[in-house]
Design an enzyme around this catalytic site. Structure first.
Site, short mmCIF file in Angstrom:
data_model
loop_
_atom_site.label_atom_id
_atom_site.label_comp_id
_atom_site.label_asym_id
_atom_site.label_seq_id
_atom_site.Cartn_x
_atom_site.Cartn_y
_atom_site.Cartn_z
N LYS A 207 37.75 23.56 32.30
CA LYS A 207 38.99 22.73 31.71
C LYS A 207 39.19 21.80 32.89
O LYS A 207 39.60 20.72 32.59
CB LYS A 207 40.00 23.93 31.75
CG LYS A 207 41.47 23.57 31.20
CD LYS A 207 42.45 24.75 31.02
CE LYS A 207 43.89 24.10 30.87
NZ LYS A 207 44.80 25.00 30.36
N GLU A 213 32.86 27.25 41.90
CA GLU A 213 31.57 27.95 41.38
C GLU A 213 31.04 27.07 40.20
O GLU A 213 29.71 26.87 40.24
CB GLU A 213 31.98 29.08 40.65
CG GLU A 213 32.27 29.99 41.87
CD GLU A 213 33.84 29.95 41.91
OE1 GLU A 213 34.67 29.05 41.55
OE2 GLU A 213 34.61 31.12 42.30
N GLY A 268 42.79 28.88 29.68
CA GLY A 268 41.62 29.01 29.84
C GLY A 268 40.97 30.36 29.17
O GLY A 268 40.19 30.52 28.47
N ARG A 269 41.61 31.50 29.12
CA ARG A 269 41.42 32.92 28.63
C ARG A 269 41.60 32.86 27.11
O ARG A 269 41.30 33.79 26.53
CB ARG A 269 41.85 34.00 29.39
CG ARG A 269 43.41 33.84 29.46
CD ARG A 269 43.87 34.86 30.52
NE ARG A 269 45.26 35.10 30.76
CZ ARG A 269 45.88 33.95 31.75
NH1 ARG A 269 45.09 33.14 32.24
NH2 ARG A 269 47.25 33.85 31.68
N GLU A 354 44.70 39.26 33.53
CA GLU A 354 45.19 38.20 34.02
C GLU A 354 46.40 37.41 33.41
O GLU A 354 47.21 36.78 34.01
CB GLU A 354 44.14 36.85 33.73
CG GLU A 354 44.28 35.53 34.65
CD GLU A 354 42.78 35.04 34.62
OE1 GLU A 354 41.83 35.31 35.20
OE2 GLU A 354 42.86 33.82 33.89
N HIS A 385 27.85 59.56 28.32
CA HIS A 385 26.84 59.97 29.33
C HIS A 385 27.46 59.64 30.76
O HIS A 385 26.52 59.59 31.79
CB HIS A 385 25.71 59.68 29.05
CG HIS A 385 25.31 60.36 27.74
ND1 HIS A 385 24.62 61.36 27.68
CD2 HIS A 385 25.34 59.95 26.42
CE1 HIS A 385 24.23 61.76 26.37
NE2 HIS A 385 24.77 60.68 25.69
N LYS A 513 41.01 30.26 44.46
CA LYS A 513 40.56 28.96 44.43
C LYS A 513 40.82 28.42 45.66
O LYS A 513 39.96 27.80 46.27
CB LYS A 513 40.98 28.52 42.94
CG LYS A 513 40.46 28.65 41.94
CD LYS A 513 40.63 27.87 40.80
CE LYS A 513 39.97 28.20 39.33
NZ LYS A 513 40.20 27.46 37.95
C1 G6Q Z 1 41.88 31.60 32.70
C2 G6Q Z 1 42.12 31.24 34.15
C3 G6Q Z 1 40.61 31.01 34.88
C4 G6Q Z 1 39.75 29.90 34.36
C5 G6Q Z 1 38.84 29.65 35.38
C6 G6Q Z 1 37.75 28.54 35.20
O1 G6Q Z 1 42.87 31.66 31.94
O2 G6Q Z 1 42.77 29.92 34.29
O3 G6Q Z 1 39.80 32.14 34.32
O4 G6Q Z 1 39.55 29.74 33.27
O5 G6Q Z 1 39.16 29.84 36.90
O6 G6Q Z 1 38.56 27.13 35.03
P1 G6Q Z 1 37.97 25.84 34.78
O7 G6Q Z 1 37.82 25.75 33.36
O8 G6Q Z 1 39.17 25.10 35.14
O9 G6Q Z 1 36.79 25.53 35.43
#
Ligand code: G6Q
Length: 552
Positions: A207, A213, A268-269, A354, A385, A513
């Site tokens: 996003k 990463e 994001g989520r 989150e 199990h 981050k």
């Molecule tokens: C989701 C969070 C988080 C995010 C990641 C990746 O709701 O904000 O999990 O999706 O940190 O972020 P980017 O999509 O900006 O790389």
């Protein structure tokens, strides 16, 4: 303190009601009412929710309904659906419902109808996914694409990875998907040893396009591709991006023509319905992706219109509040008896924790009640199990969701009956338990007596009264999956509204981050002199530096 819902009359009434219900055994509630299943189960959007095996009565539900009214739940749902800035700390709307608004009614954000943009991106996804699937999109050397590698993390990984796994039965026979999220060498490094650069398409999903990463993995993948194919211009045929940040995508070297846009009002989520779902569309086809959207849209409509106690997400959310805040439970298990939902617990961990892992309300008041449970789980029979021992005989009350497919997409005889009988047997046993007397009879019938009997008895008793929901559906189609995911998204919104929490920010993630970039330079310095963190961090850094051979 005065703004907290816990100061309200209804909260106190619920607290007193909990004291009354705490010693009540669910098996007695079943014995008293032979229609308990009919009274406490509901069906919508082809999902059946049986919530009869919960520690509640009709009185409980009526009180929880009053709580929902007290917090203006229905008004908050309207705010969510009409693009109000429900994410108050980031001054944003949270309009995942617009992404799957199949009725295409206008939804206004900041004075603008967002639906035309949403539809344009869906159209772009359709064209692109068709090109890849039909073999018309070719790599730099002219070969058709066979490997789709999604590079993203968190919300840009868990949703599409979970859905792609769940819908594997529908995937294109030529295509294989990989999801790279971790920055650990052994994630991307391992995948790069198994794919052919000529037939690989990387989707860089971020996003913000600033996530450490994802950018490191993306740069490494780009360098690898250029080295293997010997030409930087190959990137255009092997890399596309999904992002809100056009400039940063361009800086990275991806042509904006190959970028799929989404917007800051998509969390994001909550983003798998947007272009973040591109790997899903490529793997299973745009029609299936749209069926997924349709399933979610139908659940949205149900959530927005059904009365509180006939509303799946509202019921599930209110029951969760009942356990967290009144029984003070701190964990919740999610147990899919459908192996295709293998990644669903991991996906839910992010969605729920989150969103709700917070201790202050929208107004900044510190809460004095328990909020988000720890979410965990694994596919049903495997869990039996492993960790079910704790559910049956541990010291915690753990509300559990059994998610069960009636039919499988595969036709191996006997397997589905084995799955179904196990699922139903477990929720039954968790509710019923086995008391001292019955256990004794059981042991005696096995010929165990005298000292041995006395010694074994306490170990063989099951207290029962462990609550669970069972969600049943016929078969996991894209549409059912869409409804199931939307059910959990909205359930989280219901909980957040009862607790007065903003479920759409994630300052804890932002902290992570920032701190990672703080330590990186210290790790890369040759000498140890300038290390000035706490003594544990200093000690660990020094140990790493003196014990590693391969400093790059
Ligand atoms: C989701 C969070 C988080 C995010 C990641 C990746 O709701 O904000 O999990 O999706 O940190 O972020 P980017 O999509 O900006 O790389």
């Amino acid at each position: 303190m005065n703004n907290l819902i816990s100061q309200s009359h209804i909260w106190t009434t619920l607290k007193n009601h909990q004291k009354y219900l705490a010693p009540v055994q669910m098996q007695d509630l079943f014995a008293l009412n032979e229609h308990r299943y009919e009274d406490f189960s509901i069906e919508a959007c082809d999902l059946l929710l049986d919530y009869s095996k919960n520690r509640l009565t009709k009185d409980t539900l009526n009180l929880l309904r009053q709580l929902a009214i007290k917090v203006d739940l229905e008004a908050w749902v309207q705010k969510l659906f009409t693009g109000e800035l429900v994410n108050n700390t980031e001054h944003r709307a949270a309009l995942h419902v617009a992404l799957r608004n199949r009725s295409n009614t206008q939804i206004i954000v900041n004075g603008k109808n967002v639906m035309p943009e949403v539809n344009l991106v869906l159209e772009k996804m359709r064209k692109f996914s068709n090109l890849v699937r039909d073999g018309e999109w070719r790599g730099y050397t002219g070969k058709t694409i066979e490997n789709i590698v999604n590079i993203g993390i968190g919300g840009s990984d868990l949703g599409p990875a979970m859905v792609t796994r769940a819908l594997r039965i529908y995937q294109h026979p030529r295509l294989h998907s990989y999801f790279v999220s971790n920055v650990d060498n052994s994630h991307l490094g391992d995948i790069l040893t198994r794919i052919n650069p000529e037939t690989t398409l990387f989707i860089i999903a971020s996003k913000t396009f600033t996530t450490q990463e994802t950018l490191l993995n993306a740069h490494t993948a780009r360098d690898w591709l250029i080295e293997k194919l010997g030409d930087e211009s190959a990137v255009a045929k092997h890399f596309v991006a999904v992002s809100t940040a056009t400039e940063k995508v361009t800086e990275f070297g991806i042509d904006p023509v190959n970028m799929f846009e989404f917007w800051d009002w998509v969390g994001g989520r909550y983003s798998l319905w947007s272009a973040i779902g591109l790997p899903i569309a490529v793997m299973v086809g745009m029609e299936r992706f749209e069926e997924l959207l349709t399933g979610a849209h139908e659940l949205d409509q149900h959530f927005a219109t059904a009365p509180i106690l006939e509303n799946l997400p509202m019921l599930m959310g209110l029951i969760d509040v009942w356990y967290s805040s009144f029984f003070n439970t701190t964990s919740q298990a999610v147990l899919p008896y459908d192996y295709t939902l293998k990644l669903f617990p991991a996906y839910l961990q992010q969605l729920v924790m989150e969103s709700l892992g917070k201790r202050v309300t929208r107004n900044g008041d510190v809460v004095d009640y328990t909020t988000c449970p720890v979410i965990w789980g694994a596919p049903g029979n495997n869990g039996q199990h492993a960790f079910y021992q704790l559910l049956h005989q541990g010291t915690h009350v753990i509300p559990t969701d059994f998610i069960v497919a009636i039919e499988s997409h595969y036709n191996l005889s006997e397997h589905q009956d084995a799955v179904l009988s196990n699922a139903l047997a477990q929720s039954h046993a968790l509710m019923m338990g086995r008391n001292l007397e019955k256990t004794k009879q059981n042991l005696v019938s096995m010929g165990i007596k005298d000292n041995d009997l006395a010694q074994q008895l306490p170990h063989r008793v099951f207290l029962g009264n462990q609550p669970s929901n069972t969600i049943l559906y016929k078969k996991l189609t894209p549409k059912i999956l869409g409804s199931l995911i939307a059910l959990y998204e909205h359930k989280v919104f219901v909980q957040s509204t009862c607790w007065g929490i903003n479920p759409f920010d994630q300052w804890g993630v932002e902290l992570g981050k920032n701190v990672a970039s703080m330590l990186l330079p210290t790790l890369q310095e040759k000498n140890n002199d300038r290390i000035s963190h706490d003594s544990s961090t200093n000690g660990l850094l020094n140990y790493i530096k003196t014990h590693r051979d391969n400093i790059l």
